[in-house]
Design an enzyme around this catalytic site. Structure first.
Site, PDB file in Angstrom:
ATOM      1  N   PRO A  14       0.788  -1.225   0.000  1.00  0.00           N
ATOM      2  CG  PRO A  14      -0.215  -1.171   2.082  1.00  0.00           C
ATOM      3  CD  PRO A  14       0.474  -2.094   1.141  1.00  0.00           C
ATOM      4  CG  ASN A  15      -0.262   4.430   1.145  1.00  0.00           C
ATOM      5  OD1 ASN A  15      -1.178   5.004   0.563  1.00  0.00           O
ATOM      6  ND2 ASN A  15      -0.388   3.933   2.359  1.00  0.00           N
ATOM      7  CG  HIS A  75      11.085  -2.583   4.742  1.00  0.00           C
ATOM      8  ND1 HIS A  75       9.740  -2.329   4.638  1.00  0.00           N
ATOM      9  CD2 HIS A  75      11.208  -3.820   5.265  1.00  0.00           C
ATOM     10  CE1 HIS A  75       9.071  -3.378   5.095  1.00  0.00           C
ATOM     11  NE2 HIS A  75       9.936  -4.293   5.478  1.00  0.00           N
ATOM     12  CE1 TYR A 103       9.242   5.094   3.050  1.00  0.00           C
ATOM     13  CE2 TYR A 103       7.594   6.825   2.823  1.00  0.00           C
ATOM     14  CZ  TYR A 103       8.094   5.733   3.499  1.00  0.00           C
ATOM     15  OH  TYR A 103       7.464   5.277   4.623  1.00  0.00           O
ATOM     16  NE  ARG A 106       1.086  14.986  -2.159  1.00  0.00           N
ATOM     17  CZ  ARG A 106      -0.232  14.884  -2.121  1.00  0.00           C
ATOM     18  NH1 ARG A 106      -0.801  14.167  -1.200  1.00  0.00           N
ATOM     19  NH2 ARG A 106      -0.987  15.527  -2.988  1.00  0.00           N
ATOM     20  CG  ASN A 164       8.295  -2.172   0.435  1.00  0.00           C
ATOM     21  OD1 ASN A 164       7.752  -2.374   1.528  1.00  0.00           O
ATOM     22  ND2 ASN A 164       8.937  -1.050   0.154  1.00  0.00           N
ATOM     23  CB  ALA A 223       1.600   0.067   6.357  1.00  0.00           C
ATOM     24  CD  GLU A 233       9.497  -7.636   4.845  1.00  0.00           C
ATOM     25  OE1 GLU A 233       8.799  -8.670   4.895  1.00  0.00           O
ATOM     26  OE2 GLU A 233       9.588  -6.842   5.799  1.00  0.00           O
ATOM     27  NE  ARG A 252      10.284   5.813   8.713  1.00  0.00           N
ATOM     28  CZ  ARG A 252       9.336   5.771   7.765  1.00  0.00           C
ATOM     29  NH1 ARG A 252       9.366   4.838   6.836  1.00  0.00           N
ATOM     30  NH2 ARG A 252       8.369   6.671   7.756  1.00  0.00           N
TER      31      ARG A 252
HETATM   32  O1  CA2 Z   1      10.545   1.841   3.923  1.00  0.00           O
HETATM   33  C1  CA2 Z   1       9.696   1.183   3.325  1.00  0.00           C
HETATM   34  O2  CA2 Z   1       9.868   0.727   2.190  1.00  0.00           O
HETATM   35  C2  CA2 Z   1       8.316   0.970   3.959  1.00  0.00           C
HETATM   36  O3  CA2 Z   1       7.903  -0.362   3.630  1.00  0.00           O
HETATM   37  C3  CA2 Z   1       7.394   1.985   3.326  1.00  0.00           C
HETATM   38  C4  CA2 Z   1       5.976   1.960   3.915  1.00  0.00           C
HETATM   39  C5  CA2 Z   1       6.028   2.038   5.438  1.00  0.00           C
HETATM   40  O4  CA2 Z   1       4.727   1.887   5.960  1.00  0.00           O
HETATM   41  C6  CA2 Z   1       6.938   0.977   6.034  1.00  0.00           C
HETATM   42  O5  CA2 Z   1       6.965   1.142   7.428  1.00  0.00           O
HETATM   43  C7  CA2 Z   1       8.347   1.099   5.469  1.00  0.00           C
HETATM   44  C8  CA2 Z   1       5.176   3.138   3.401  1.00  0.00           C
HETATM   45  C9  CA2 Z   1       5.062   3.187   1.923  1.00  0.00           C
HETATM   46  C10 CA2 Z   1       4.350   4.455   1.587  1.00  0.00           C
HETATM   47  O6  CA2 Z   1       5.104   5.161   0.669  1.00  0.00           O
HETATM   48  C11 CA2 Z   1       4.741   6.442   0.426  1.00  0.00           C
HETATM   49  C12 CA2 Z   1       5.435   7.070  -0.569  1.00  0.00           C
HETATM   50  C13 CA2 Z   1       5.149   8.352  -0.892  1.00  0.00           C
HETATM   51  C14 CA2 Z   1       4.140   9.036  -0.220  1.00  0.00           C
HETATM   52  C15 CA2 Z   1       3.440   8.394   0.776  1.00  0.00           C
HETATM   53  C16 CA2 Z   1       3.728   7.103   1.108  1.00  0.00           C
END
Ligand code: CA2
Length: 159
Positions: free
Chosen positions: A9-10, A99, A22, A17, A73, A76, A97, A106
């Site tokens: 997700p996301n 990240h 990221y 964003r 990946n 969340a 996996e 974090r």
């Molecule tokens: O660091 C990672 O790759 C995560 O898997 C990214 C997830 C986060 O919930 C994990 O704890 C760590 C979030 C991905 C959301 O990515 C976004 C990118 C741009 C704008 C908003 C969210």
């Protein structure tokens, strides 16, 4: 050999964003680099992104008998989804996996991944380069799988 890349997700928002966490790369750019690595190494590759837990479980199950490894990946869902963890364990395929951020540096709730516990390996905190490292790791796993199969075949022929 075939790899399926599953993005949670996301991650479709990458490069749009939260660039301070990221980075500026979009998901399509990351996938383009992985596609190039795959074609250079004679590997078939497919990509899937979903914001829905059940769709991710379905895609993992579809890998059974179709793919040789998964790069994933779970985003969340890494921290919450027993359903995705069970699906990974059920297919018995090597899963790496990834990240993008260092989840261990974090918030407390991101520091533990319940999906990572059933994966062959985890790469975290090196940005989108982690997906490239996962491709290298999966190539090594495939080489080891091939060597083990050849050894088994040779042993059966001797018996
Ligand atoms: O660091 C990672 O790759 C995560 O898997 C990214 C997830 C986060 O919930 C994990 O704890 C760590 C979030 C991905 C959301 O990515 C976004 C990118 C741009 C704008 C908003 C969210």
């Amino acid at each position: 050999m075939k790899i399926v890349v599953i993005q949670g997700p996301n991650l479709n928002m990458l490069g749009v964003r939260e660039q301070h966490i990221y980075g500026p790369m979009k998901l399509e750019q990351i996938h383009e680099q992985m596609k190039n690595f795959a074609s250079d190494n004679g590997i078939e590759i497919e990509f899937f992104q979903s914001n829905l837990e059940g769709e991710i479980v379905d895609r993992i199950q579809e890998c059974l008998g179709d793919a040789d490894g998964i790069i994933m990946n779970p985003a969340a869902y890494s921290h919450t989804s027993i359903a995705i963890r069970d699906a990974i364990a059920a297919v018995q395929l090597p899963v790496i996996e990834v990240h993008i951020s260092n989840i261990h540096a974090r918030e407390e709730f991101r520091r533990h991944s319940i999906t990572a516990e059933v994966c062959a390996g985890v790469i975290a905190g090196v940005g989108p380069f982690g997906y490239h490292l996962a491709m290298v790791a999966m190539t090594q796993i495939f080489n080891e799988m091939r060597a083990a199969q050849e050894m088994q075949k040779a042993q059966q022929q001797q018996a």
